[in-house]
Design an enzyme around this catalytic site. Sequence first.
Site, short mmCIF file in Angstrom:
data_model
loop_
_atom_site.label_atom_id
_atom_site.label_comp_id
_atom_site.label_asym_id
_atom_site.label_seq_id
_atom_site.Cartn_x
_atom_site.Cartn_y
_atom_site.Cartn_z
N ARG A 134 8.74 27.21 13.91
CA ARG A 134 8.96 27.46 12.48
C ARG A 134 10.00 26.52 11.86
O ARG A 134 10.62 26.84 10.85
CB ARG A 134 9.37 28.91 12.22
N GLU A 205 6.79 -1.19 -2.84
CA GLU A 205 7.38 0.10 -3.26
C GLU A 205 8.71 -0.15 -4.01
O GLU A 205 9.07 0.61 -4.90
CB GLU A 205 7.60 1.03 -2.06
N LYS A 251 15.03 6.96 -5.55
CA LYS A 251 14.14 8.00 -5.02
C LYS A 251 14.87 9.34 -4.94
O LYS A 251 14.31 10.39 -5.27
CB LYS A 251 13.58 7.61 -3.65
N GLU A 261 7.32 18.18 -6.56
CA GLU A 261 6.34 17.54 -7.45
C GLU A 261 5.64 18.56 -8.35
O GLU A 261 4.42 18.64 -8.41
CB GLU A 261 5.31 16.76 -6.62
N ARG A 268 8.55 13.69 -9.88
CA ARG A 268 8.11 13.04 -8.64
C ARG A 268 6.75 12.35 -8.79
O ARG A 268 6.44 11.38 -8.09
CB ARG A 268 8.08 14.09 -7.53
N HIS A 275 -0.50 4.09 -7.54
CA HIS A 275 -1.21 4.72 -6.42
C HIS A 275 -2.60 5.24 -6.79
O HIS A 275 -3.45 5.36 -5.92
CB HIS A 275 -0.37 5.85 -5.81
N HIS A 291 -0.97 -0.35 2.95
CA HIS A 291 -0.61 0.56 1.85
C HIS A 291 0.10 -0.20 0.72
O HIS A 291 -0.27 -0.08 -0.46
CB HIS A 291 0.26 1.69 2.39
N1 LIG Z 1 6.16 10.86 3.31
C1 LIG Z 1 6.20 10.06 2.27
O1 LIG Z 1 6.87 10.33 1.25
C2 LIG Z 1 5.45 8.76 2.33
C3 LIG Z 1 5.67 7.80 1.34
C4 LIG Z 1 5.00 6.58 1.44
C5 LIG Z 1 4.13 6.34 2.51
N2 LIG Z 1 3.95 7.32 3.43
C6 LIG Z 1 3.05 7.09 4.59
O2 LIG Z 1 3.62 6.07 5.37
C7 LIG Z 1 2.58 5.43 6.12
C8 LIG Z 1 2.80 3.94 6.08
O3 LIG Z 1 4.05 3.70 6.63
P1 LIG Z 1 4.67 2.25 6.90
O4 LIG Z 1 4.22 1.31 5.87
O5 LIG Z 1 6.09 2.46 7.14
O6 LIG Z 1 3.94 1.74 8.16
P2 LIG Z 1 3.46 2.24 9.59
O7 LIG Z 1 4.18 3.41 10.07
O8 LIG Z 1 1.99 2.26 9.47
O9 LIG Z 1 3.87 0.98 10.46
C9 LIG Z 1 3.33 -0.28 10.14
C10 LIG Z 1 3.10 -1.11 11.38
O10 LIG Z 1 4.34 -1.66 11.81
C11 LIG Z 1 4.61 -1.29 13.16
N3 LIG Z 1 6.06 -1.15 13.20
C12 LIG Z 1 6.84 -0.20 12.61
N4 LIG Z 1 8.13 -0.53 12.71
C13 LIG Z 1 8.18 -1.69 13.40
C14 LIG Z 1 9.25 -2.55 13.80
N5 LIG Z 1 10.50 -2.32 13.46
N6 LIG Z 1 8.93 -3.65 14.53
C15 LIG Z 1 7.64 -3.93 14.83
N7 LIG Z 1 6.60 -3.20 14.44
C16 LIG Z 1 6.87 -2.09 13.73
C17 LIG Z 1 3.79 -0.06 13.40
O11 LIG Z 1 3.46 0.09 14.76
C18 LIG Z 1 2.56 -0.35 12.56
O12 LIG Z 1 1.69 -1.23 13.26
C19 LIG Z 1 1.27 5.89 5.52
O13 LIG Z 1 0.65 6.80 6.39
C20 LIG Z 1 1.69 6.59 4.22
O14 LIG Z 1 0.80 7.65 3.89
C21 LIG Z 1 4.59 8.51 3.38
#
Ligand SMILES: NC(=O)c1ccc[n+]([C@@H]2O[C@H](COP(=O)([O-])OP(=O)(O)OC[C@H]3O[C@@H](n4cnc5c(N)ncnc54)[C@H](O)[C@@H]3O)[C@@H](O)[C@H]2O)c1
Length: 388
Positions: A134, A205, A251, A261, A268, A275, A291
């Site tokens: 939980r 972003e 943010k 939101e 938010r 997007h 993304h």
């Molecule tokens: N929760 C939220 O508010 C929120 C906001 C925006 C995006 N997201 C989510 O985040 C995700 C995208 O996240 P992201 O862009 O951070 O990418 P990711 O987590 O997909 O990572 C991108 C790539 O980089 C690699 N990687 C990560 N850190 C690394 C490092 N330091 N060195 C080498 N390789 C590395 C990963 O293995 C992957 O191949 C999506 O699923 C999206 O929906 C969530």
Amino acid sequence: MSSGGPQRPTDRTVRVEVPGQPYEVRIGSGLLSQLGEFLNSLGLARPGSHAFIAYDSRLPDATVAAARQSVESAGLRVSSAFVVADEASKSISALEALLVRLAQSRHERREPLIALGGGIVGDLAGFAAAIYRRGVPVIQCPTTLLSMVDASVGGKTGINFAIGPGESDFLKNLIGAFHQPALVLADVSTVASLPDRQFRSGIAECIKHGLLSADFGDPDLLGWTTSHMETIVARDAATLIELIHRNVAVKAAVVKGDERELSPAGGRALLNLGHSFGHAIETLPGLDLLHGEAVALGLMAATTCSAAMNRCPKALPDEVKAVLTKAGLPTQLQGLPPDDQLLARMAHDKKVEGGSLRLILPLGTGRSMVVRDPSAAQIQVGWAAIRA
Ligand SMILES: NC(=O)c1ccc[n+]([C@@H]2O[C@H](COP(=O)([O-])OP(=O)(O)OC[C@H]3O[C@@H](n4cnc5c(N)ncnc54)[C@H](O)[C@@H]3O)[C@@H](O)[C@H]2O)c1
């Protein structure tokens, strides 16, 4: 909760003021090697207690070892599991596997789960932390620029979910929870290993934040980002610390006013700037978009719509195009499907969002607004702008 914790002169801190559990985002270089001290200052390093690290499988061994050694030095027993960071890992089966590992390691209710990776690891591990026993405390340790400026802050966690075999049945972030972290540690030294395309994707972003930051305490974010783009792209540590600090502050201000939101006036939802267009193309097979790249194209489309609707200065689309190009992000794309398909994909998103398409439009000078149910003709202006 205040992290207290070690503080060096170059570190920056943003406090995220959410009701019930305010927390800090600490930004600096080399912070992972102080993770144990931070856990200690949060009261999460009691003698004999346990910490679980969920880490991105593509991280260099040294990055994972720095975190692990620091936590062990604070006297905690450490278990860990890697996550292969692709969207398929934001799934029920990956969630189940992580929950099994947590339970097998006898992780207790008040023990920390550390999410070490980009947004995928953060969303998956954050959701596991929200529901395991939980809710256990999660420490977000983002390792991508995107997750440092956006995904790790604000408490949104979750996974994707397929409701059928079709490509449009794959619904992003359908299942999840709001679970604010106990602490976010953004160690800018970790982005040294990030592939160039992934790094640039995160800048999208930041540009998005710059188009809405004036109402959240930073009217000049876009100007600053534009004028510092060379040092940002070169990953200069001091510049990254300032960039992340300013973006997290924006943010945090948005999240403070509208944690879940719910605000009809924007709040938010403004963070979805770019997007509505971006989501419609992000998962299209054959386009191969990250993304942030989809968001960059979405920003271009939304800004062009806004100019066509006389909501912003006519010069704004060119300004946005210039800064996206400086960041090495796409502003046009070949191979887009016909408009009717794109509109249908946006309408699908609309159903998911409760019956009303909310388009966020930049107004210029760092402000944006929500427009409900724009006409198809208005939206098509946006698609036309990015169709190469
Ligand atoms: N929760 C939220 O508010 C929120 C906001 C925006 C995006 N997201 C989510 O985040 C995700 C995208 O996240 P992201 O862009 O951070 O990418 P990711 O987590 O997909 O990572 C991108 C790539 O980089 C690699 N990687 C990560 N850190 C690394 C490092 N330091 N060195 C080498 N390789 C590395 C990963 O293995 C992957 O191949 C999506 O699923 C999206 O929906 C969530």
